[in-house]
Write an enzyme that holds these catalytic residues in place. Structure first.
Site, PDB file in Angstrom:
ATOM      1  N   HIS A 192     -27.754 -60.090  -7.304  1.00  0.00           N
ATOM      2  CA  HIS A 192     -27.190 -58.761  -7.533  1.00  0.00           C
ATOM      3  C   HIS A 192     -26.239 -58.445  -6.382  1.00  0.00           C
ATOM      4  CE1 HIS A 192     -30.065 -57.631  -4.470  1.00  0.00           C
ATOM      5  NE2 HIS A 192     -31.073 -58.065  -5.235  1.00  0.00           N
ATOM      6  N   HIS A 241     -27.212 -59.392  -2.780  1.00  0.00           N
ATOM      7  CA  HIS A 241     -26.983 -60.796  -2.391  1.00  0.00           C
ATOM      8  C   HIS A 241     -25.486 -61.040  -2.176  1.00  0.00           C
ATOM      9  CE1 HIS A 241     -30.721 -61.350  -4.988  1.00  0.00           C
ATOM     10  NE2 HIS A 241     -31.095 -61.886  -3.847  1.00  0.00           N
ATOM     11  N   LYS A 264     -33.462 -55.017   3.580  1.00  0.00           N
ATOM     12  CA  LYS A 264     -34.403 -54.427   2.624  1.00  0.00           C
ATOM     13  C   LYS A 264     -35.778 -55.084   2.791  1.00  0.00           C
ATOM     14  CE  LYS A 264     -35.699 -54.141  -2.057  1.00  0.00           C
ATOM     15  NZ  LYS A 264     -36.378 -55.430  -2.161  1.00  0.00           N
ATOM     16  N   SER A 314     -32.571 -54.765  -6.064  1.00  0.00           N
ATOM     17  CA  SER A 314     -33.624 -55.771  -6.055  1.00  0.00           C
ATOM     18  C   SER A 314     -33.639 -56.454  -7.413  1.00  0.00           C
ATOM     19  CB  SER A 314     -34.982 -55.087  -5.829  1.00  0.00           C
ATOM     20  OG  SER A 314     -36.029 -55.953  -6.214  1.00  0.00           O
ATOM     21  N   ARG A 346     -36.097 -57.205  -8.934  1.00  0.00           N
ATOM     22  CA  ARG A 346     -37.192 -56.635  -9.729  1.00  0.00           C
ATOM     23  C   ARG A 346     -36.775 -55.393 -10.510  1.00  0.00           C
ATOM     24  NH1 ARG A 346     -42.644 -57.441  -6.557  1.00  0.00           N
ATOM     25  NH2 ARG A 346     -42.217 -59.492  -5.724  1.00  0.00           N
TER      26      ARG A 346
END
Ligand code: PAF
Length: 281
Positions: A34, A37, A149, A185, A187
């Site tokens: 994402h 990164h 993070k 994230s 997730r």
């Protein structure tokens, strides 16, 4: 962008670059890339001659089988994003390439890997340390980029590099957030629409801690914030704490100043576990 799957081939390719004095910037990832990164990639690209990214879903850092199975994987989309961000090489090993036999190394990080994430995810940081050390040995980067993070992971990596005397400079990079403040994230894509709408409350609670923390009222702010968060249906705080930003031990006004502290949170939205943090300087 060159895609490489074998350790030997990667070492050869990087040795050629090293022989012409090129600097190597490395971004280790587990894929599902994402913007967070991609910011690391863009920084590594701008600060080095060669940027290499690894995509490897490291099974030994998952203490929850379902989490490993559900970990999002989309190699083609990841490679497209890396190429667009200017990354020159991607290393995508199979599990059998990284672990031809089980790696049983045990690192002694003292308290650092037993508290916070370590308390709820036993063995997780040992698994991270094993794979990061292996990747550092293969890639031998000059610089390696990690997001803030994962604050505790960053502390572990710094400790690992110090303990094992690994010749790499670790570059911490600020958390990248969605417009509503939710930390990016992999997730997040597992959140339902309803959970996604609630998720920004996590960062809002951290901002409110930052606004009211005066260096002495840690316990009462934490208690009040947990109370407020517990009123939100569907959100369950696993931990929320203010700690020293180096040791990650609970904030103690006797030996930590406000500027050296950070608030860390882990919370469940349904069965998706999110973490976030804010520096309190
Ligand atoms: O942060 C991650 O994505 C992983 O923990 C890392 C550092 C790539 C090791 O597998």
């Amino acid at each position: 962008m060159i895609r490489i799957q074998q350790i030997g081939a990667l070492k050869n390719a990087l040795n050629k670059e090293r022989a012409s004095n090129k600097s190597i910037g490395f971004v280790p990832t587990m894929g599902a890339l994402h913007e967070g990164h991609l910011e690391l990639i863009r920084k590594a690209v701008s600060e080095n001659d060669i940027c290499i990214c690894s995509i490897f879903v490291n099974p030994i850092q998952f203490n929850n089988k379902e989490d490993l199975e559900k970990y999002p994987r989309d190699l083609q989309s990841d490679c497209d994003k890396l190429q667009k961000a200017g990354c020159q090489m991607v290393f995508i090993p199979e599990v059998s390439e990284m672990y031809p036999e089980p790696d049983l190394a045990q690192f002694d990080f003292g308290q650092l890997d037993k508290i916070l994430e370590g308390e709820f995810r036993p063995g997780h940081f040992n698994g991270v340390a094993i794979v990061v050390k292996k990747l550092f040995e293969i890639v031998r980067p000059d610089y390696a980029y990690f997001g803030e993070k994962d604050f505790q992971q960053l502390a572990i990596i710094n400790r690992l590099v110090e303990m094992e005397k690994i010749p790499v400079q670790i570059i911490p990079c600020p958390t990248i957030r969605e417009n509503d403040g939710l930390a990016m994230s992999s997730r997040n894509m597992r959140l339902t629409k309803k959970e996604r709408a609630i998720a920004p409350q996590i960062y809002r609670s951290l901002i409110s801690i930052k606004q009211s923390f005066n260096g002495e009222n840690a316990a009462e702010i934490i208690q009040k914030t947990i109370q407020n968060l517990s009123k939100i249906e569907g959100l369950k705080v696993e931990y929320l704490t203010i700690v020293n930003n180096k040791t990650l031990l609970p904030f103690d006004p006797q030996n930590t100043i406000k500027d050296d502290s950070v608030a860390l949170i882990a919370a469940f939205l349904g069965n998706v576990r999110l973490i976030d943090n804010i520096k309190l300087d």
